[in-house]
Design a protein around this motif. Structure first.
Motif, PDB file in Angstrom:
ATOM      1  N   UNK A 132       0.801  -0.907   0.241  1.00 56.44           N
ATOM      2  CA  UNK A 132       0.206  -0.131   0.254  1.00 56.44           C
ATOM      3  C   UNK A 132       0.507   1.352  -0.227  1.00 56.44           C
ATOM      4  N   UNK A 133       1.098   0.726   0.667  1.00 52.66           N
ATOM      5  CA  UNK A 133       2.563   2.003   0.779  1.00 52.66           C
ATOM      6  C   UNK A 133       3.375   3.054  -0.926  1.00 52.66           C
ATOM      7  N   UNK A 134       3.482   1.543  -1.380  1.00 52.23           N
ATOM      8  CA  UNK A 134       4.561   1.998  -2.466  1.00 52.23           C
ATOM      9  C   UNK A 134       3.176   2.211  -3.789  1.00 52.23           C
ATOM     10  N   UNK A 135       2.266   2.086  -3.845  1.00 50.99           N
ATOM     11  CA  UNK A 135       0.960   2.464  -3.812  1.00 50.99           C
ATOM     12  C   UNK A 135       0.281   3.650  -3.675  1.00 50.99           C
ATOM     13  N   UNK A 136       0.607   4.399  -3.061  1.00 54.69           N
ATOM     14  CA  UNK A 136       0.101   5.310  -2.223  1.00 54.69           C
ATOM     15  C   UNK A 136       1.866   6.347  -3.454  1.00 54.69           C
ATOM     16  N   UNK A 137       2.511   6.237  -3.309  1.00 54.67           N
ATOM     17  CA  UNK A 137       3.452   7.402  -3.375  1.00 54.67           C
ATOM     18  C   UNK A 137       3.971   6.574  -5.202  1.00 54.67           C
ATOM     19  N   UNK A 138       3.617   6.062  -5.668  1.00 53.63           N
ATOM     20  CA  UNK A 138       3.517   5.447  -7.360  1.00 53.63           C
ATOM     21  C   UNK A 138       2.637   6.627  -7.203  1.00 53.63           C
ATOM     22  N   UNK A 139       1.284   6.869  -7.101  1.00 54.87           N
ATOM     23  CA  UNK A 139       0.324   7.110  -7.678  1.00 54.87           C
ATOM     24  C   UNK A 139       0.428   8.545  -7.399  1.00 54.87           C
ATOM     25  N   UNK A 140       0.922   9.124  -6.600  1.00 51.18           N
ATOM     26  CA  UNK A 140       1.643  10.817  -6.383  1.00 51.18           C
ATOM     27  C   UNK A 140       2.482  11.172  -7.442  1.00 51.18           C
ATOM     28  N   UNK A 141       3.558   9.796  -7.517  1.00 49.04           N
ATOM     29  CA  UNK A 141       4.603  10.190  -8.393  1.00 49.04           C
ATOM     30  C   UNK A 141       3.534  10.006 -10.598  1.00 49.04           C
ATOM     31  N   UNK A 142       2.710   9.303 -10.233  1.00 49.00           N
ATOM     32  CA  UNK A 142       1.772   8.757 -11.900  1.00 49.00           C
ATOM     33  C   UNK A 142       1.634   9.317 -12.112  1.00 49.00           C
ATOM     34  N   UNK A 143      -0.076  10.092 -11.437  1.00 47.11           N
ATOM     35  CA  UNK A 143      -1.045  10.023 -11.569  1.00 47.11           C
ATOM     36  C   UNK A 143      -2.241   8.837 -11.832  1.00 47.11           C
ATOM     37  N   UNK A 144      -2.245   7.973 -11.951  1.00 51.21           N
ATOM     38  CA  UNK A 144      -2.869   7.279 -12.518  1.00 51.21           C
ATOM     39  C   UNK A 144      -4.380   7.625 -12.721  1.00 51.21           C
ATOM     40  N   UNK A 145      -5.810   6.749 -13.074  1.00 51.24           N
ATOM     41  CA  UNK A 145      -6.744   7.276 -13.733  1.00 51.24           C
ATOM     42  C   UNK A 145      -7.522   6.606 -12.301  1.00 51.24           C
ATOM     43  N   UNK A 146      -7.042   5.504 -12.308  1.00 53.73           N
ATOM     44  CA  UNK A 146      -7.767   4.411 -11.730  1.00 53.73           C
ATOM     45  C   UNK A 146      -6.164   3.689 -10.725  1.00 53.73           C
ATOM     46  N   UNK A 147      -6.611   3.064  -9.791  1.00 51.58           N
ATOM     47  CA  UNK A 147      -6.121   2.003  -8.262  1.00 51.58           C
ATOM     48  C   UNK A 147      -7.032   0.722  -8.562  1.00 51.58           C
ATOM     49  N   UNK A 148      -6.002  -0.555  -8.956  1.00 51.12           N
ATOM     50  CA  UNK A 148      -7.137  -1.661  -8.476  1.00 51.12           C
ATOM     51  C   UNK A 148      -5.874  -1.905  -7.243  1.00 51.12           C
ATOM     52  N   UNK A 149      -6.663  -1.850  -6.008  1.00 57.60           N
ATOM     53  CA  UNK A 149      -6.013  -2.348  -5.247  1.00 57.60           C
ATOM     54  C   UNK A 149      -6.603  -3.430  -4.295  1.00 57.60           C
ATOM     55  N   UNK A 150      -5.507  -4.663  -3.893  1.00 55.80           N
ATOM     56  CA  UNK A 150      -6.033  -5.411  -2.941  1.00 55.80           C
ATOM     57  C   UNK A 150      -5.455  -5.254  -1.511  1.00 55.80           C
ATOM     58  N   UNK A 151      -6.006  -5.873  -0.555  1.00 57.74           N
ATOM     59  CA  UNK A 151      -6.788  -5.120   0.646  1.00 57.74           C
ATOM     60  C   UNK A 151      -5.326  -6.272   1.556  1.00 57.74           C
ATOM     61  N   UNK A 152      -5.677  -7.384   1.761  1.00 60.37           N
ATOM     62  CA  UNK A 152      -4.132  -7.106   2.294  1.00 60.37           C
ATOM     63  C   UNK A 152      -2.905  -7.537   1.801  1.00 60.37           C
ATOM     64  N   UNK A 153      -2.401  -6.490   2.556  1.00 64.88           N
ATOM     65  CA  UNK A 153      -0.644  -6.466   2.063  1.00 64.88           C
ATOM     66  C   UNK A 153      -0.014  -5.856   2.820  1.00 64.88           C
ATOM     67  N   UNK A 154       1.402  -5.989   3.054  1.00 67.49           N
ATOM     68  CA  UNK A 154       2.512  -5.436   3.751  1.00 67.49           C
ATOM     69  C   UNK A 154       2.650  -4.268   3.742  1.00 67.49           C
ATOM     70  N   UNK A 155       3.587  -3.908   4.934  1.00 72.40           N
ATOM     71  CA  UNK A 155       4.079  -2.352   4.820  1.00 72.40           C
ATOM     72  C   UNK A 155       2.750  -1.690   5.219  1.00 72.40           C
ATOM     73  N   UNK A 156       1.724  -1.091   3.869  1.00 75.70           N
ATOM     74  CA  UNK A 156       0.428  -0.522   4.482  1.00 75.70           C
ATOM     75  C   UNK A 156      -0.587  -1.126   3.592  1.00 75.70           C
TER      76      UNK A 156
END
Length: 219
Positions: free
Chosen positions: A39-63
């Motif tokens: 999840x933390x990588x998703x937050x960081x990447x979304x901030x940098x890449x500005x995707x239209x949609x994030x497809x997100x799993x629920x249970x993941x490490x880190x965040x």
């Protein structure tokens, strides 16, 4: 030509993530902007890449996916990103919390590829993705357990007709189904839905479903 919908895929299971990326990238109107495993990588990447949609799993490490969703799409986020949560039936609690965190919808991991693609396109347009069966089984089962004591329909600032429409939304009904049930035109139903969201300060139908369960309007 219309620009493709840019998608960020976040899932800690390599096989699942690779499968999602392959399915999405094969579509001419979709493009994988990036992929990650927590999840933390998703937050960081979304901030940098500005995707239209994030497809997100629920249970993941880190965040986990719930906290990541809250950071990407929660209340007060200045530039929210649309999040489509992918999950399994036994994660009802997590799905409910993800919707409260700001997710625009959710799908089961075992859903066919066509349903996943439809979900991404639906969420990208700003609409909520609600599967009626999943809505009742997941949201209903968990929300009923945490319904605040003392909630009463008379405290809700809606007319009787608007309450009726909200109950049907919470049951997973589409606008056409609500129109048929109440003998109204679809345009009239759209107006009621818009009015309900405005009065209750809700973003979309997903939040309306959560609201209805939390306030004892659905069972």
């Amino acid at each position: 030509m219309t620009a493709p919908i840019r998608v960020l895929v976040c899932d800690d299971q390599v096989l699942v993530r690779t499968g999602l990326v392959t399915i999405i990238d094969a579509q001419p109107d979709l493009e994988v902007a990036g992929e990650c495993a927590d999840g933390q990588a998703a937050v960081d990447l979304a901030d940098r890449l500005r995707p239209d949609v994030v497809v997100m799993d629920v249970r993941m490490p880190v965040l986990d996916g719930i906290e990541a969703t809250r950071l990407l799409a929660g209340a007060g986020v200045p530039h929210p990103v649309k999040v489509l949560v992918v999950t399994t039936f036994n994660l009802d609690k997590y799905v409910y919390e993800a919707l409260r965190a700001g997710a625009s919808g959710f799908l089961l991991k075992e859903a066919p590829p066509a349903q996943l693609l439809h979900g991404i396109r639906t969420v990208a347009t700003g609409a909520a993705l609600l599967d009626p069966e999943v809505t009742r089984q997941l949201v209903g089962r968990y929300a009923a357990r945490i319904r605040p004591a003392g909630s009463a329909p008379q405290d809700i600032p809606l007319t009787p007709r608007e309450l009726e429409v909200l109950r049907l939304i919470a049951d997973g009904r589409s606008n056409s189904e609500i129109a048929a049930a109440l003998q109204l035109s679809q345009e009239t139903v759209k107006t009621f839905v818009s009015r309900i969201l405005t009065k209750l300060h809700l973003r979309d139908r997903v939040q309306a479903v959560v609201y209805a369960y939390r306030h004892g309007l659905a069972t």
